[in-house]
Structure formats: C-alpha cells, structure tokens
Design a protein around this motif. Structure first.
Motif, PDB file in Angstrom:
ATOM      1  N   LYS A  87      89.693 -28.207  32.966  1.00 49.55           N
ATOM      2  CA  LYS A  87      89.011 -28.128  34.261  1.00 49.55           C
ATOM      3  C   LYS A  87      89.656 -29.086  35.266  1.00 49.55           C
ATOM      4  O   LYS A  87      89.911 -28.730  36.412  1.00 49.55           O
ATOM      5  CB  LYS A  87      87.534 -28.499  34.088  1.00 49.55           C
ATOM      6  N   ALA A  88      89.916 -30.299  34.791  1.00 48.42           N
ATOM      7  CA  ALA A  88      90.546 -31.297  35.657  1.00 48.42           C
ATOM      8  C   ALA A  88      91.948 -30.843  36.055  1.00 48.42           C
ATOM      9  O   ALA A  88      92.330 -30.931  37.222  1.00 48.42           O
ATOM     10  CB  ALA A  88      90.608 -32.649  34.951  1.00 48.42           C
ATOM     11  N   GLN A  89      92.684 -30.320  35.066  1.00 49.21           N
ATOM     12  CA  GLN A  89      94.054 -29.879  35.356  1.00 49.21           C
ATOM     13  C   GLN A  89      94.072 -28.763  36.375  1.00 49.21           C
ATOM     14  O   GLN A  89      94.880 -28.766  37.301  1.00 49.21           O
ATOM     15  CB  GLN A  89      94.728 -29.419  34.060  1.00 49.21           C
ATOM     16  N   ASN A  90      93.146 -27.819  36.207  1.00 47.79           N
ATOM     17  CA  ASN A  90      93.068 -26.721  37.171  1.00 47.79           C
ATOM     18  C   ASN A  90      92.816 -27.240  38.569  1.00 47.79           C
ATOM     19  O   ASN A  90      93.452 -26.805  39.529  1.00 47.79           O
ATOM     20  CB  ASN A  90      91.941 -25.755  36.790  1.00 47.79           C
ATOM     21  N   ALA A  91      91.844 -28.158  38.667  1.00 44.91           N
ATOM     22  CA  ALA A  91      91.495 -28.693  39.983  1.00 44.91           C
ATOM     23  C   ALA A  91      92.687 -29.409  40.603  1.00 44.91           C
ATOM     24  O   ALA A  91      92.977 -29.242  41.791  1.00 44.91           O
ATOM     25  CB  ALA A  91      90.303 -29.641  39.868  1.00 44.91           C
ATOM     26  N   ILE A  92      93.410 -30.187  39.795  1.00 47.24           N
ATOM     27  CA  ILE A  92      94.555 -30.939  40.319  1.00 47.24           C
ATOM     28  C   ILE A  92      95.633 -29.988  40.841  1.00 47.24           C
ATOM     29  O   ILE A  92      96.109 -30.129  41.970  1.00 47.24           O
ATOM     30  CB  ILE A  92      95.160 -31.868  39.246  1.00 47.24           C
ATOM     31  N   VAL A  93      95.992 -28.998  40.012  1.00 50.27           N
ATOM     32  CA  VAL A  93      97.074 -28.108  40.456  1.00 50.27           C
ATOM     33  C   VAL A  93      96.655 -27.262  41.650  1.00 50.27           C
ATOM     34  O   VAL A  93      97.455 -27.030  42.558  1.00 50.27           O
ATOM     35  CB  VAL A  93      97.627 -27.204  39.330  1.00 50.27           C
ATOM     36  N   PRO A 109      87.778 -28.802  48.358  1.00 51.13           N
ATOM     37  CA  PRO A 109      86.887 -28.633  47.199  1.00 51.13           C
ATOM     38  C   PRO A 109      87.558 -28.975  45.875  1.00 51.13           C
ATOM     39  O   PRO A 109      86.966 -29.662  45.031  1.00 51.13           O
ATOM     40  CB  PRO A 109      86.522 -27.146  47.243  1.00 51.13           C
ATOM     41  N   SER A 110      88.819 -28.532  45.694  1.00 47.71           N
ATOM     42  CA  SER A 110      89.496 -28.819  44.429  1.00 47.71           C
ATOM     43  C   SER A 110      89.810 -30.304  44.305  1.00 47.71           C
ATOM     44  O   SER A 110      89.804 -30.848  43.199  1.00 47.71           O
ATOM     45  CB  SER A 110      90.766 -27.982  44.312  1.00 47.71           C
ATOM     46  N   GLY A 111      90.049 -30.961  45.425  1.00 46.62           N
ATOM     47  CA  GLY A 111      90.292 -32.400  45.402  1.00 46.62           C
ATOM     48  C   GLY A 111      89.067 -33.160  44.921  1.00 46.62           C
ATOM     49  O   GLY A 111      89.155 -34.050  44.073  1.00 46.62           O
ATOM     50  N   ILE A 112      87.908 -32.757  45.455  1.00 51.58           N
ATOM     51  CA  ILE A 112      86.649 -33.398  45.058  1.00 51.58           C
ATOM     52  C   ILE A 112      86.409 -33.179  43.570  1.00 51.58           C
ATOM     53  O   ILE A 112      86.056 -34.102  42.832  1.00 51.58           O
ATOM     54  CB  ILE A 112      85.480 -32.828  45.898  1.00 51.58           C
ATOM     55  N   GLU A 113      86.652 -31.938  43.112  1.00 52.79           N
ATOM     56  CA  GLU A 113      86.415 -31.621  41.712  1.00 52.79           C
ATOM     57  C   GLU A 113      87.366 -32.397  40.799  1.00 52.79           C
ATOM     58  O   GLU A 113      86.958 -32.925  39.764  1.00 52.79           O
ATOM     59  CB  GLU A 113      86.593 -30.118  41.478  1.00 52.79           C
ATOM     60  N   ALA A 114      88.625 -32.482  41.227  1.00 51.90           N
ATOM     61  CA  ALA A 114      89.611 -33.198  40.410  1.00 51.90           C
ATOM     62  C   ALA A 114      89.194 -34.654  40.217  1.00 51.90           C
ATOM     63  O   ALA A 114      89.235 -35.180  39.102  1.00 51.90           O
ATOM     64  CB  ALA A 114      90.983 -33.129  41.077  1.00 51.90           C
ATOM     65  N   VAL A 115      88.768 -35.296  41.300  1.00 52.66           N
ATOM     66  CA  VAL A 115      88.352 -36.696  41.196  1.00 52.66           C
ATOM     67  C   VAL A 115      87.113 -36.819  40.312  1.00 52.66           C
ATOM     68  O   VAL A 115      87.024 -37.711  39.459  1.00 52.66           O
ATOM     69  CB  VAL A 115      88.096 -37.293  42.598  1.00 52.66           C
ATOM     70  N   ALA A 116      86.161 -35.889  40.473  1.00 53.74           N
ATOM     71  CA  ALA A 116      84.936 -35.945  39.669  1.00 53.74           C
ATOM     72  C   ALA A 116      85.254 -35.787  38.179  1.00 53.74           C
ATOM     73  O   ALA A 116      84.667 -36.461  37.330  1.00 53.74           O
ATOM     74  CB  ALA A 116      83.966 -34.853  40.123  1.00 53.74           C
ATOM     75  N   GLU A 117      86.212 -34.907  37.860  1.00 54.66           N
ATOM     76  CA  GLU A 117      86.576 -34.676  36.462  1.00 54.66           C
ATOM     77  C   GLU A 117      87.319 -35.862  35.850  1.00 54.66           C
ATOM     78  O   GLU A 117      87.254 -36.086  34.647  1.00 54.66           O
ATOM     79  CB  GLU A 117      87.451 -33.416  36.349  1.00 54.66           C
TER      80      GLU A 117
END
Lengths: 191, 167
Positions: A87-93, A109-117
């Motif tokens: 999940k984190a990897q997906n958000a980062i890429v 949105p993906s930036g926020i998710e990446a940091v949260a993960e």
C-alpha cells in the motif's frame, strides 16, 4: 503563512510609497496590477488546459500504472521499510509519477497516504518529503504557459535547463539531508 | 528543444490510440480540469499580483536589491530573482505572481527571466507539501527536511543562474 506575507507586502509597500511621496504612482499600480492579473490568469488557461488534456489521455491509457510498475524496485531500495507494505509503495510511486507528469493536485492524495503508511519510520517519511521538494517534472507546463503569455520567443526553451537544475537540486537535497540526519544521530548518541 | 512538446503530444496520442482511449473525450475532460484549476486561482492571483506590484513600485524593492546585490553576486546569483527564491517554498500562487513580475519587468527572453523560470520549475512549495502530507499521519518532528529543502532551493537558484548562461 500566506496571510502574513500578503499583509507584509501590502502594508510595507503602501506605507513606503506614501512616505516617499509616490502615492499617485502606487494608485496606478494597484489598478493596473488588478487588471493585469485578470488578463494574465486568463492567458494561462490556454496552455495549462491543453497540457492537462494531453496528460489526461496519457492517464487514461494507463501510464500512471505502467510507470508505477517500473518504479517499484527503485522504491523498495530507497524506502526499505516499505518492503512488506504494498500500500505504501503504491502510494509513493503514484505520488512520484503524478508529480513527474505535472498532475499537481493529483499528487496530493497519494502523498498524504504515503506518509500515513510510512509513519512508523520517520527517516523514510523525511526522505520522501526531501525527494518531493526537488519538484522533478517532465514538462514544466505552468512556466511554459507564463512564458508564452508574456511573449517569449521560444516558451519551451527552459525545459532542458529545468531538467538539469531539478536533478542538481534533488541530489543536493538528498545529500544535505543525509549529512543533517547523520549529524543529528551523532548528537543523540553522544548525549 | 523545440521538438519536445509536439513530439510528446504525438507520442501520447499514438499511445492513446493503441490503448483504445477515446483521445478527444479524454482530452476535453482533462482540459476542463485545467480550466477550473486556473479559474479557481484567479482571485488569489489578483490579490497577490497587486501586492507584489505595490511592493515593487513602492521603491523598497530597489533598496533591498541594491543592498543584497554585492553579496549575491559573489555567490553567482542574480539579485532580481531573490524575491522568487524567498517566496517559492511558501506558496505556489504567490510565486506565480512573483515570477510574472520578474518575467514581465525584465523581458521574457532575458537571462534573469529564464533563470527565474528554471527556478520555478525545479523547486517545490515545500512548506505546503510538508504541512499537507504530514497532517493525517500527525507527524510533528521531521528532522533535517526543512534544512535540506531550503538549502537545495538556494543551490537550485545558483545553478539556474549558471546553467541559463549556457543553454
């Protein structure tokens, strides 16, 4: 913060011009700037909308997913803590791809998710933000729009220098961050 | 370099065609987003362009620039781009207003204007990014990030000045 910046510019600007006797000039500037702002913004619409449209075709063709797949091995190496966290990897890429293509708001949105993960690992979060700060972009479309609007002979002539400087600033940011964080760690150890 | 944009568009359309994307429909949908992004930006741009104009024409900018010129020139920086360097990490729309001011006052093809454009394209509004990205995760301490980002900003300003002289 922008509130303070705006107030500062307005208050200092008007106060200084009144003191130095340029009131009339500043009156003209206010009216003129307000009008210019509208023409300028409207003038940006053409190139920016064109670009967003082109990128949308690419998005609909599945470019984000494709680039994401290509980037994944790199991400695992840079952010080792995400190894077992798809999940984190997906958000980062997704975030990096969106920024690269200049999707702007699409990256948030993906930036926020990446940091949260990644929040268990502060080092990875920091590195992610540092990489983000270099703003690597395939085509700097807003800047091109500005240059076109203000009548540059060749609005796209800044693409190559922008790429070079982006890479320099990315390397610099990561290097400075590495030095800073190792310095912080040393200090903590000696305490 | 003139080929980049047209070639890119050509490739995109071919890829879209190969992937069975209704290219024009997608284009219109994307362009719509682009239009509304700019339209939403108009009010803040009016406020900021007026503020930047007032600040510049009050005369204080000349004082700041003439005072910082000797120092900045020593490290190879153009003092005209100083305002952009200061505002860039804070706000995207304010740096847009500042960039417009620099480009229109020094001419779009001048070295100063090109340097400013490159700086704009190679840096990010790091304060905004940090605040928004970390809000949900509630991370307060980010050691080293701001130092690195701001230092990289200065480095990108200097390298933009140097590289724009050659390309």
């Amino acid at each position: 913060m922008l509130n303070y910046v705006w107030m500062f510019l307005m208050i200092v600007g008007i106060a200084v011009s009144v003191v130095s006797g340029r009131t009339e000039e500043i009156m003209d500037t206010i009216i003129e700037s307000a009008n210019n702002a509208v023409t300028f913004s409207i003038g940006l619409i053409g190139v920016v909308a064109l670009w967003c449209g082109v990128i949308k075709i690419l998005e609909d063709a599945g470019a984000v997913e494709w680039l994401s797949k290509k980037l994944k091995p790199v991400v695992t190496r840079i952010f080792p803590s995400t190894k077992n966290n798809p999940k984190a990897q997906n958000a980062i890429v997704t975030n990096i791809t969106a920024n690269f293509l200049g999707l702007g708001n699409g990256a948030t949105p993906s930036g926020i998710e990446a940091v949260a993960e990644m929040k268990e690992n502060v080092r990875d979060v920091c590195l992610f933000l540092v990489i983000n700060s270099a703003g690597i972009q395939l085509i700097p479309s807003t800047v091109i729009a500005i240059r076109a609007e203000l009548g540059a002979a060749n609005p796209t002539d800044i693409i190559l220098p922008t790429w070079i400087v982006s890479v320099i600033s990315l390397i610099a940011a990561v290097a400075i961050y590495a030095v800073c964080s190792s310095f912080c760690r040393d200090r903590r150890h000696t305490k | 370099m003139i080929y980049i944009m047209p070639l890119f568009i050509l490739i995109v359309i071919i890829v879209g065609f190969a992937k069975n994307v209704p290219c024009f429909d997608s284009f219109v949908k994307g362009a719509q987003e682009g239009v509304s992004t700019i339209v939403k930006l108009v009010p803040s741009l009016i406020g900021l362009i007026v503020a930047v104009g007032v600040f510049r024409n009050s005369g204080i900018m000349d004082i700041v620039i003439s005072k910082t010129m000797p120092i900045l020139e020593k490290i190879g920086m153009d003092s005209e781009v100083l305002p952009l360097m200061l505002i860039r990490p804070v706000s995207g729309s304010a740096s847009l207003a500042t960039l417009r001011d620099i480009v229109s006052s020094s001419g779009p093809d001048s070295l100063t204007a090109r340097t400013a454009c490159v700086m704009m394209g190679s840096t990010e509004t790091i304060f905004y990014t940090m605040a928004v990205y970390t809000e949900k995760a509630k991370i307060r301490k980010l050691p080293g990030v701001l130092t690195a980002a701001l230092a990289a900003n200065i480095i990108s300003a200097i390298s933009a000045c140097i590289i724009c002289q050659f390309i």
